[in-house]
Each structure stands twice: as structure tokens, then as C-alpha cells.
Motif scaffolding. Structure first.
Motif, PDB file in Angstrom:
ATOM      1  N   TYR A  76     -37.362 -15.722 -32.595  1.00  0.00           N
ATOM      2  CA  TYR A  76     -36.264 -14.829 -32.988  1.00  0.00           C
ATOM      3  C   TYR A  76     -36.650 -13.411 -32.605  1.00  0.00           C
ATOM      4  O   TYR A  76     -37.815 -13.127 -32.335  1.00  0.00           O
ATOM      5  CB  TYR A  76     -36.045 -14.832 -34.522  1.00  0.00           C
ATOM      6  CG  TYR A  76     -35.440 -16.085 -35.078  1.00  0.00           C
ATOM      7  CD1 TYR A  76     -34.060 -16.263 -35.115  1.00  0.00           C
ATOM      8  CD2 TYR A  76     -36.239 -17.097 -35.597  1.00  0.00           C
ATOM      9  CE1 TYR A  76     -33.505 -17.420 -35.641  1.00  0.00           C
ATOM     10  CE2 TYR A  76     -35.690 -18.256 -36.124  1.00  0.00           C
ATOM     11  CZ  TYR A  76     -34.314 -18.403 -36.135  1.00  0.00           C
ATOM     12  OH  TYR A  76     -33.758 -19.548 -36.660  1.00  0.00           O
ATOM     13  N   TYR A  77     -35.660 -12.530 -32.635  1.00  0.00           N
ATOM     14  CA  TYR A  77     -35.925 -11.102 -32.637  1.00  0.00           C
ATOM     15  C   TYR A  77     -35.873 -10.710 -34.114  1.00  0.00           C
ATOM     16  O   TYR A  77     -34.811 -10.753 -34.728  1.00  0.00           O
ATOM     17  CB  TYR A  77     -34.880 -10.333 -31.822  1.00  0.00           C
ATOM     18  CG  TYR A  77     -34.912 -10.673 -30.349  1.00  0.00           C
ATOM     19  CD1 TYR A  77     -36.008 -10.305 -29.567  1.00  0.00           C
ATOM     20  CD2 TYR A  77     -33.875 -11.358 -29.748  1.00  0.00           C
ATOM     21  CE1 TYR A  77     -36.050 -10.625 -28.215  1.00  0.00           C
ATOM     22  CE2 TYR A  77     -33.911 -11.678 -28.394  1.00  0.00           C
ATOM     23  CZ  TYR A  77     -34.998 -11.314 -27.637  1.00  0.00           C
ATOM     24  OH  TYR A  77     -35.045 -11.633 -26.303  1.00  0.00           O
ATOM     25  N   ARG A  86     -27.837  -2.034 -35.908  1.00  0.00           N
ATOM     26  CA  ARG A  86     -27.439  -2.650 -34.639  1.00  0.00           C
ATOM     27  C   ARG A  86     -26.025  -3.230 -34.735  1.00  0.00           C
ATOM     28  O   ARG A  86     -25.273  -3.191 -33.757  1.00  0.00           O
ATOM     29  CB  ARG A  86     -28.439  -3.743 -34.222  1.00  0.00           C
ATOM     30  CG  ARG A  86     -29.888  -3.297 -34.018  1.00  0.00           C
ATOM     31  CD  ARG A  86     -30.174  -2.546 -32.733  1.00  0.00           C
ATOM     32  NE  ARG A  86     -29.822  -3.198 -31.510  1.00  0.00           N
ATOM     33  CZ  ARG A  86     -30.642  -3.903 -30.731  1.00  0.00           C
ATOM     34  NH1 ARG A  86     -31.903  -4.083 -31.082  1.00  0.00           N
ATOM     35  NH2 ARG A  86     -30.216  -4.415 -29.599  1.00  0.00           N
ATOM     36  N   ALA A 109     -31.270 -13.032 -33.255  1.00  0.00           N
ATOM     37  CA  ALA A 109     -31.895 -11.991 -34.069  1.00  0.00           C
ATOM     38  C   ALA A 109     -31.723 -12.377 -35.533  1.00  0.00           C
ATOM     39  O   ALA A 109     -30.747 -13.038 -35.892  1.00  0.00           O
ATOM     40  CB  ALA A 109     -31.238 -10.641 -33.803  1.00  0.00           C
ATOM     41  N   MET A 166     -35.941  -8.334 -37.283  1.00  0.00           N
ATOM     42  CA  MET A 166     -35.541  -6.960 -37.600  1.00  0.00           C
ATOM     43  C   MET A 166     -35.533  -6.788 -39.112  1.00  0.00           C
ATOM     44  O   MET A 166     -35.297  -7.747 -39.841  1.00  0.00           O
ATOM     45  CB  MET A 166     -34.123  -6.680 -37.085  1.00  0.00           C
ATOM     46  CG  MET A 166     -33.925  -6.865 -35.626  1.00  0.00           C
ATOM     47  SD  MET A 166     -32.182  -6.550 -35.193  1.00  0.00           S
ATOM     48  CE  MET A 166     -32.227  -6.943 -33.461  1.00  0.00           C
ATOM     49  N   ASP A 180     -42.077 -12.819 -32.640  1.00  0.00           N
ATOM     50  CA  ASP A 180     -40.961 -11.956 -32.271  1.00  0.00           C
ATOM     51  C   ASP A 180     -40.708 -12.073 -30.768  1.00  0.00           C
ATOM     52  O   ASP A 180     -41.634 -12.039 -29.960  1.00  0.00           O
ATOM     53  CB  ASP A 180     -41.273 -10.500 -32.633  1.00  0.00           C
ATOM     54  CG  ASP A 180     -40.091  -9.595 -32.386  1.00  0.00           C
ATOM     55  OD1 ASP A 180     -38.985  -9.909 -32.876  1.00  0.00           O
ATOM     56  OD2 ASP A 180     -40.256  -8.572 -31.692  1.00  0.00           O
ATOM     57  N   GLY A 181     -39.435 -12.229 -30.395  1.00  0.00           N
ATOM     58  CA  GLY A 181     -39.068 -12.335 -28.991  1.00  0.00           C
ATOM     59  C   GLY A 181     -39.251 -13.720 -28.411  1.00  0.00           C
ATOM     60  O   GLY A 181     -38.933 -13.961 -27.248  1.00  0.00           O
ATOM     61  N   GLU A 203     -29.095  -9.976 -25.079  1.00  0.00           N
ATOM     62  CA  GLU A 203     -29.725 -11.269 -24.813  1.00  0.00           C
ATOM     63  C   GLU A 203     -28.896 -12.059 -23.807  1.00  0.00           C
ATOM     64  O   GLU A 203     -29.427 -12.668 -22.884  1.00  0.00           O
ATOM     65  CB  GLU A 203     -29.893 -12.048 -26.125  1.00  0.00           C
ATOM     66  CG  GLU A 203     -30.542 -13.388 -25.982  1.00  0.00           C
ATOM     67  CD  GLU A 203     -32.006 -13.373 -25.572  1.00  0.00           C
ATOM     68  OE1 GLU A 203     -32.577 -14.467 -25.455  1.00  0.00           O
ATOM     69  OE2 GLU A 203     -32.589 -12.301 -25.349  1.00  0.00           O
TER      70      GLU A 203
END
Length: 190
Positions: free
Chosen positions: A53-54, A64, A38, A56, A49-50, A88
Motif C-alpha cells: 500500500y501507500y 490528498r 493508498a 499515509m 510502503d509502495g 498510480e
């Protein structure tokens, strides 16, 4: 499910060949999956995204962190956070695979401390700082000032090598790839 709960992590100075070695390892038909990190930085041109990386916002990343959702995280550059979500690791383990991490030295040490003997910590190092300088220059992608900063950071990162289970010098790529494959197969019992 990965019943042993084992994970594999890689750290290295920029330009050491870590990403190339990991990519090769993931193509060997072993039950391995790459752990997607992330980040609070925005996506670059083709990043998804996904997948890469994730992504944010800095606010969501911090929320988080506060919620305890990260296995490890680090402010790698001012205002740019990177980290590994616990979810993850669960996703990969539930798929019956071993998570493979590409993390900075601080994150690698935190994951190793968390998992102990269930983590294989691999440090990829260049043959020398001079060779690393040549590799970075040959990329042709960075200014001399950026290369100087990367070399300073590399010298610092190399000081962490003794904290890793295995240190592999990437002098010849094919040989380094074979060494990594051998130690990973031994670790997971493949």
C-alpha cells in the motif's frame, strides 16, 4: 503507453478467492500491473510502503482527498480509509500496461462510472453464502463474530453484482481463473 486508457477492476466478498485469481492473472504474461492502493491505516507486520500500500497518516490522506488526488476512496472501517490515487493509474499507463484494481464494491462502481466502457468490471462471487461461511471458517483466522459480520457484509456486496460487466462464480478455482483470463484477454485484445 496504454493508448486505450483501459482499466480492469475486481470486487468480491471476502473469501471469494479474488486475490488468488488476480495473482494468477498477473502471472500470465499480459501487459497488466496491479494498482497499489493508498490507506490511512498503519502497516501490518511485513507490509511495505509502495509495495503493499501507500501508507499515509489520516491527515495526509484527507489532504490528498481535498486536493482531488484520488480516483476513488472509501472509509472501509471507522477511521481506516482506502483509495486509488490518480497518479498510480498514470504510472501504470505510462509503463504501457493496464491497471488492475482490487477494490470494494463502492470503489468499483465509482471507477466503472469514471471510465465507462474503458473499464472491465469483474465481480467474483462464491457459489453460495453457506460455502463462503465454510471458507471463512476453514481459514481459522477469525472469531465466529467476525465471520458473522463478514457474511452480513458479503450479502450486501453480492447485491452489487448486477452492476458489474462480468460476474464469475468461483466454485472451482481453476475454472474461475480460466474465465477471468479469457474475459481480460478479450477486453485488452490480447
Amino acid at each position: 503507453m496504454n493508448k486505450e486508457g483501459k482499466v480492469i477492476l475486481f470486487s468480491a466478498p471476502s473469501g471469494s478467492g479474488k486475490s488468488t485469481i488476480i495473482h494468477h492473472l498477473l502471472q500470465q504474461g499480459l501487459p497488466l500491473q496491479f494498482s497499489i492502493s493508498a490507506t490511512s491505516r498503519p502497516p501490518r507486520s511485513k507490509e511495505q510502503d509502495g509495495v503493499d500500500y501507500y501508507f499515509m497518516t489520516p491527515e495526509l490522506f484527507q489532504a490528498r482527498v481535498n486536493a482531488g488526488d484520488f480516483l476513488e476512496y472509501e472509509e472501509v472501517y471507522p477511521g481506516s480509509f482506502y483509495g486509488t490515487l490518480k497518479s498510480e493509474v498514470d504510472r501504470i499507463s505510462n509503463a504501457g500496461c493496464y491497471a488492475v484494481f482490487d477494490v470494494d464494491v463502492a470503489g468499483g462502481c465509482r471507477i466503472k462510472a469514471c471510465y465507462g466502457a474503458k473499464a472491465l468490471a469483474v465481480f467474483i462471487q462464491p457459489p453460495s453464502l453457506e460455502e463462503l461461511r465454510k471458507r471463512l471458517e476453514n481459514r481459522g483466522a477469525e472469531s465466529p463474530e467476525v465471520i458473522r459480520k463478514r457474511l452480513e457484509k458479503a450479502a450486501y456486496e453480492l447485491s452489487f453484482a448486477p452492476k458489474y460487466d462480468v460476474v464469475i462464480t468461483n466454485d472451482r478455482l481453476e475454472q474461475a481463473q480460466e474465465e477471468v483470463l479469457r474475459v481480460v484477454q478479450q477486453f485488452i485484445g490480447a
